[in-house]
Design an enzyme around this catalytic site. Structure first.
Site, mmCIF file in Angstrom:
data_model
loop_
_atom_site.group_PDB
_atom_site.id
_atom_site.type_symbol
_atom_site.label_atom_id
_atom_site.label_comp_id
_atom_site.label_asym_id
_atom_site.label_seq_id
_atom_site.Cartn_x
_atom_site.Cartn_y
_atom_site.Cartn_z
ATOM 1 N N CYS A 132 0.825 -1.206 0.000
ATOM 2 C CA CYS A 132 0.000 0.000 0.000
ATOM 3 C C CYS A 132 0.862 1.259 0.000
ATOM 4 O O CYS A 132 1.400 1.654 1.044
ATOM 5 C CB CYS A 132 -0.929 -0.019 1.211
ATOM 6 S SG CYS A 132 -1.953 1.459 1.327
ATOM 7 N N CYS A 135 -0.379 4.096 2.226
ATOM 8 C CA CYS A 135 -0.134 3.878 3.658
ATOM 9 C C CYS A 135 1.344 4.080 4.001
ATOM 10 O O CYS A 135 1.671 4.664 5.028
ATOM 11 C CB CYS A 135 -0.493 2.450 4.070
ATOM 12 S SG CYS A 135 -1.983 1.794 3.345
ATOM 13 N N ASP A 136 2.234 3.560 3.169
ATOM 14 C CA ASP A 136 3.628 3.423 3.598
ATOM 15 C C ASP A 136 4.643 4.246 2.799
ATOM 16 O O ASP A 136 5.815 4.291 3.176
ATOM 17 C CB ASP A 136 4.044 1.942 3.532
ATOM 18 C CG ASP A 136 3.192 1.084 4.474
ATOM 19 O OD1 ASP A 136 2.785 1.602 5.522
ATOM 20 O OD2 ASP A 136 2.943 -0.093 4.154
#
Ligand code: NAP
Length: 315
Positions: A132, A135-136
């Site tokens: 992701c 997200c990261d």
């Protein structure tokens, strides 16, 4: 028999459970094999509103669960093996044989990111390997990143990750990309993206201290192995919606995602609702999942009141 049942406990299911419990609809919530869902496998969540310093994924999910319990949601550990949605009350059979009934059901079983299944991959999820970018990506500022995949997701992730990385290399197992022309053109026009096509991923390589140092690939044109250096490896080879247990009881789209009436959480079966990633191929965020969980609970409430007109057409 219960009034309501929620299957799946990611942000969508837990938000639905909070709303149902507060509406006195005494939900029973089936947790599945990964209580808390995908967020329990991430580390820090920095983009869920309300946490200016960020919050650890497992803690966020634990808080949501406690919040649902506080209002009377009952949790059950178990794996749904079979459903019977042919008439109400709906029946759900758990592994082990136990059968539960409910007047209305919310499905929030999520989707699972596909992994490559190569050595070094699972050991480093959350520590250099991710599925992701939203997200990261932020954790790889000023670093080199590899994105694996040749579809629209890979192009999108690669483009997005150039905001953080010094260089993003797309690794794809064939010479031709699967992605749509517009997505390919956008990626090809991005000066920070490099291409390692016709390369089959073999192993996520780490240094002697166990830190990710790159991806070992086979160059399919020449047959030799190469190490592509990077500190982050993002796997973007698609997702699988978790709908197998439904056995075709609910209409899905061509990709297997539950089809809902646009702008609602209604499925083709009156009284069965879907929220979160199991019906969302596009956004796949904790906050959008939570939002759709709230919608599902409100739709469910309306249905049980008898004030819902079912004029279903899937998207
Ligand atoms: P996808 O289209 O199925 O593409 C998956 C890619 O991963 C393919 O290039 C595939 O290679 C590769 N792959 C699969 N398994 C692999 C393995 N074991 N090893 C190495 N490579 C592997 O999935 P997606 O990109 O997630 O897209 C899914 C759907 O969502 C598509 O319909 C897409 O259009 C849509 N989508 C749209 C947008 C957008 O419009 N903004 C963004 C994201 C996704 P091969 O090509 O060799 O099979």
């Amino acid at each position: 028999m219960r009034k309501t049942m929620v299957i799946g406990t990611g942000p969508a299911g837990l938000t639905a459970a909070i709303y149902l419990a507060r509406a006195n609809l005494s939900p029973i919530v089936i947790e599945g094999t990964q209580p808390g869902g995908q967020l329990t496998t991430t580390t820090e969540v920095e983009n869920f509103p309300g946490f200016p310093e960020g919050i650890m994924g497992p803690e966020l999910m634990d808080n949501m669960r406690k919040q649902a319990e506080r209002f009377g949601a009952e949790f059950r550990n178990g794996w749904v093996e079979q459903v019977d949605f042919s008439k109400r009350p709906f029946k759900v059979k758990l592994e082990g044989g136990e059968e539960l009934e409910a007047e209305a059901v919310i499905i929030s079983t999520g989707a699972s990111a596909k992994y490559l299944g190569i050595p070094g991959e699972q050991d480093n999820v959350g520590r250099g390997v991710s599925t992701c970018a939203t997200c990261d990506g932020f954790f790889f500022r000023g670093k080199k990143i590899i994105v694996v995949g040749g579809g629209d997701s890979a192009m999108e992730e690669a483009n997005f990750l150039t905001r953080f990385a010094t260089e993003v290399t797309v690794v794809h197992r064939r010479e031709e990309l699967r992605a749509s022309k517009i997505m390919q053109d956008r990626a090809r026009g991005n000066g920070k993206i490099r291409w390692a096509l016709n390369r089959t991923p073999l192993e996520v390589a780490t240094d002697e201290t166990g830190v990710v140092k790159g991806l070992k690939v086979r160059n399919n044109a020449y047959g030799q192995e190469e190490l592509l250096e990077a500190q982050g490896v993002f796997v973007a080879i698609g997702h699988t919606p978790n709908t197998k247990f439904l056995g075709g009881a609910i209409a899905t789209d061509d990709h297997g995602y539950i089809a809902v009436k646009p702008g609602t959480t209604e499925t083709n079966v009156p009284g069965v609702f879907a929220c979160g990633d199991v019906q969302d191929m596009r956004y796949r965020q904790a906050i959008t999942a939570a939002g759709s969980g709230c919608m599902a609970a409100m739709d469910c409430e309306k249905f049980l009141e008898g004030s819902m007109v079912h004029d279903w057409s899937g998207n």
